[in-house]
Design a protein around this motif. Structure first.
Motif, short mmCIF file in Angstrom:
data_model
loop_
_atom_site.label_atom_id
_atom_site.label_comp_id
_atom_site.label_asym_id
_atom_site.label_seq_id
_atom_site.Cartn_x
_atom_site.Cartn_y
_atom_site.Cartn_z
N UNK A 180 0.86 -1.19 0.00
CA UNK A 180 0.00 0.00 0.00
C UNK A 180 0.88 1.23 0.00
N UNK A 181 1.13 1.77 -1.20
CA UNK A 181 2.20 2.76 -1.32
C UNK A 181 1.68 4.19 -1.39
N UNK A 182 0.46 4.45 -0.89
CA UNK A 182 -0.05 5.83 -0.92
C UNK A 182 0.84 6.77 -0.11
N UNK A 183 0.93 8.03 -0.55
CA UNK A 183 1.80 8.93 0.21
C UNK A 183 1.09 9.54 1.41
N UNK B 230 -8.88 16.95 -3.66
CA UNK B 230 -8.05 17.30 -4.83
C UNK B 230 -6.59 17.42 -4.41
N UNK B 231 -6.36 18.05 -3.25
CA UNK B 231 -4.98 18.22 -2.77
C UNK B 231 -4.33 16.86 -2.57
N UNK B 232 -5.11 15.91 -2.03
CA UNK B 232 -4.55 14.57 -1.81
C UNK B 232 -4.24 13.91 -3.16
N UNK B 233 -5.14 14.08 -4.12
CA UNK B 233 -4.89 13.49 -5.45
C UNK B 233 -3.62 14.09 -6.03
N UNK B 234 -3.49 15.40 -5.90
CA UNK B 234 -2.30 16.10 -6.40
C UNK B 234 -1.03 15.50 -5.79
N UNK B 235 -1.07 15.33 -4.45
CA UNK B 235 0.09 14.76 -3.77
C UNK B 235 0.41 13.37 -4.26
N UNK B 236 -0.64 12.57 -4.45
CA UNK B 236 -0.40 11.18 -4.87
C UNK B 236 0.18 11.14 -6.28
N UNK B 237 -0.30 12.03 -7.16
CA UNK B 237 0.15 11.95 -8.56
C UNK B 237 1.61 12.35 -8.71
N UNK B 238 2.14 13.11 -7.74
CA UNK B 238 3.54 13.51 -7.85
C UNK B 238 4.47 12.32 -7.63
N UNK C 285 9.13 10.19 -3.41
CA UNK C 285 9.50 9.13 -2.46
C UNK C 285 8.92 9.42 -1.07
N UNK C 286 8.67 8.37 -0.30
CA UNK C 286 8.10 8.54 1.04
C UNK C 286 9.14 9.10 2.01
N UNK C 287 10.40 8.75 1.74
CA UNK C 287 11.48 9.18 2.64
C UNK C 287 12.79 9.15 1.87
N UNK C 288 13.75 9.91 2.34
CA UNK C 288 15.07 9.90 1.70
C UNK C 288 16.10 9.49 2.74
N UNK C 289 16.85 8.44 2.41
CA UNK C 289 17.81 7.89 3.35
C UNK C 289 19.14 8.62 3.22
N UNK C 290 19.65 9.10 4.35
CA UNK C 290 20.95 9.78 4.33
C UNK C 290 22.06 8.82 4.74
N UNK C 291 21.78 7.99 5.78
CA UNK C 291 22.80 7.05 6.27
C UNK C 291 22.13 5.79 6.76
N UNK C 292 22.90 4.70 6.73
CA UNK C 292 22.38 3.45 7.28
C UNK C 292 23.52 2.46 7.45
N UNK C 293 23.33 1.52 8.39
CA UNK C 293 24.33 0.46 8.51
C UNK C 293 23.80 -0.84 7.90
N UNK C 294 22.72 -0.73 7.15
CA UNK C 294 22.17 -1.90 6.47
C UNK C 294 22.69 -1.92 5.05
#
Ligand code: UDP
Ligand code: MG
Length: 312
Positions: free
Chosen positions: A170-173, A286-294, A297-306
């Protein structure tokens, strides 16, 4: 049986050590266990502490975001990157008691349920006004949404792999986890517990933050506001028609004395208000539709030890 524990953290430097100690204690009997800390762009020493923990305990994994993306995004990152057969989400502030974890694992191992969810039976220690509005929100959303959203439900739950995969799909933003958990179904065991106050720090939710979140929840899981807008349109058209007939007949019988402009203004303002209100409701969707159509990404990873972090 591998168990992954997702812990979203935003400025939790004071809570992390007590949490880790408690987790260390309760997970002693679990052979294959990982803690996946999601640092949601903390501005304090949260990430530093997590890194220290990970250097001394290889079960500690972390993903650190480039900025604060919100708890929903943090949980989603956790689900996308959890590898366990069982996965749980837990707040960093120990309001989700780690001591419940072994019991939850036991219930899932019984095989009858797909997830064990927790529910606060009291809201002791929470500001009255917040409890009032929370309860009101649950009352409303339970009425107007087909999805089963339980009052007092926490995001703290242990789930089988199938359920985690369903959540990841379920990848909705505009995410509202309590709705998502209910929407995907599966058999859930509800574990009640008394509210616990946070161990350190303070809540990240402001009143308006919560209000916005609840509107997200309603817009995401119900079309009823749209129906209210159309039904009020139909209702007022009907009223206007009747008034028209009444005035027409009255003019024929009594003539046309000019009077009643205050009432005219009142009616105009009232109808104008309803129109703007309805437009506002449509605007929300409409605002939600606009957001979804863009499709950002849900998040941007800066660092990880995985190794190979899943980015969505
Ligand atoms: N949290 C997060 N990102 C945010 C806000 C909160 O990851 O933008 C985390 C926070 O660190 C905590 C959990 O979400 O582990 C719940 O937050 P909080 O305790 O402030 O919420 P409350 O318990 O008051 O509902
Ligand atoms: Mg909390």
């Amino acid at each position: 049986m591998k168990i992954s524990l997702i812990i979203p953290c935003y400025n939790e430097e004071d809570a992390l050590l007590p949490l880790y100690e408690e987790l260390f204690r309760v997970t002693e009997s679990m052979s294959d266990f990982e803690m996946l800390f999601i640092d949601d762009g903390s501005k304090d020493h949260t990430l530093k502490i997590i890194k220290e923990l990970s250097s001394s305990d290889e079960r500690v994994k972390y993903i650190s975001f480039s900025r604060n993306f919100g708890k929903e995004a943090a949980m989603y990152a956790g689900f996308c990157n959890s590898t366990g057969d069982y996965t749980a989400v837990m707040d960093a502030d120990m309001q989700d008691p780690p001591s419940l974890l072994p019991e939850m694992v036991k219930i899932l191992e019984g095989g009858e349920y797909d997830s064990v969810a927790t529910r606060r039976v009291s809201r002791k220690g929470e500001p009255r006004i917040r409890s009032f509005f929370s309860k009101l929100f649950y009352k409303i959303i339970r009425k107007i949404s087909d999805t089963d959203i339980v009052d007092g439900a926490r995001d703290f739950r242990l789930m089988k792999r199938e359920m985690v995969d369903a959540i990841v799909s379920m990848c909705e933003s505009n995410r509202f986890s309590k709705g998502i958990f209910g929407w995907i179904g599966f058999k859930t065991y509800w574990l009640p517990y008394e509210n616990v106050e946070r161990v350190a720090g303070k809540t990240k939710w402001s009143f308006f933050g919560l209000l916005k979140y609840s509107i997200d929840g309603i817009v995401g899981f119900s079309n009823t506001p749209l129906k209210i807008a159309s039904w009020s349109g139909i209702f007022f058209t009907f009223v206007a028609l009747i008034m028209l007939i009444v005035i027409f007949v009255r003019t024929l019988i009594f003539g046309d004395p000019v009077a009643g402009w205050p009432s005219t203004i009142c009616i105009m303002l009232f109808i104008g208000g309803i129109q703007l209100f309805s437009l506002g409701i449509i605007g929300q969707y409409v605002a939600k539709i606009y957001n979804e159509t863009k499709k950002r990404p849900h998040y941007i990873v800066a660092q990880s030890n995985k190794e190979d972090v899943v980015k969505k």
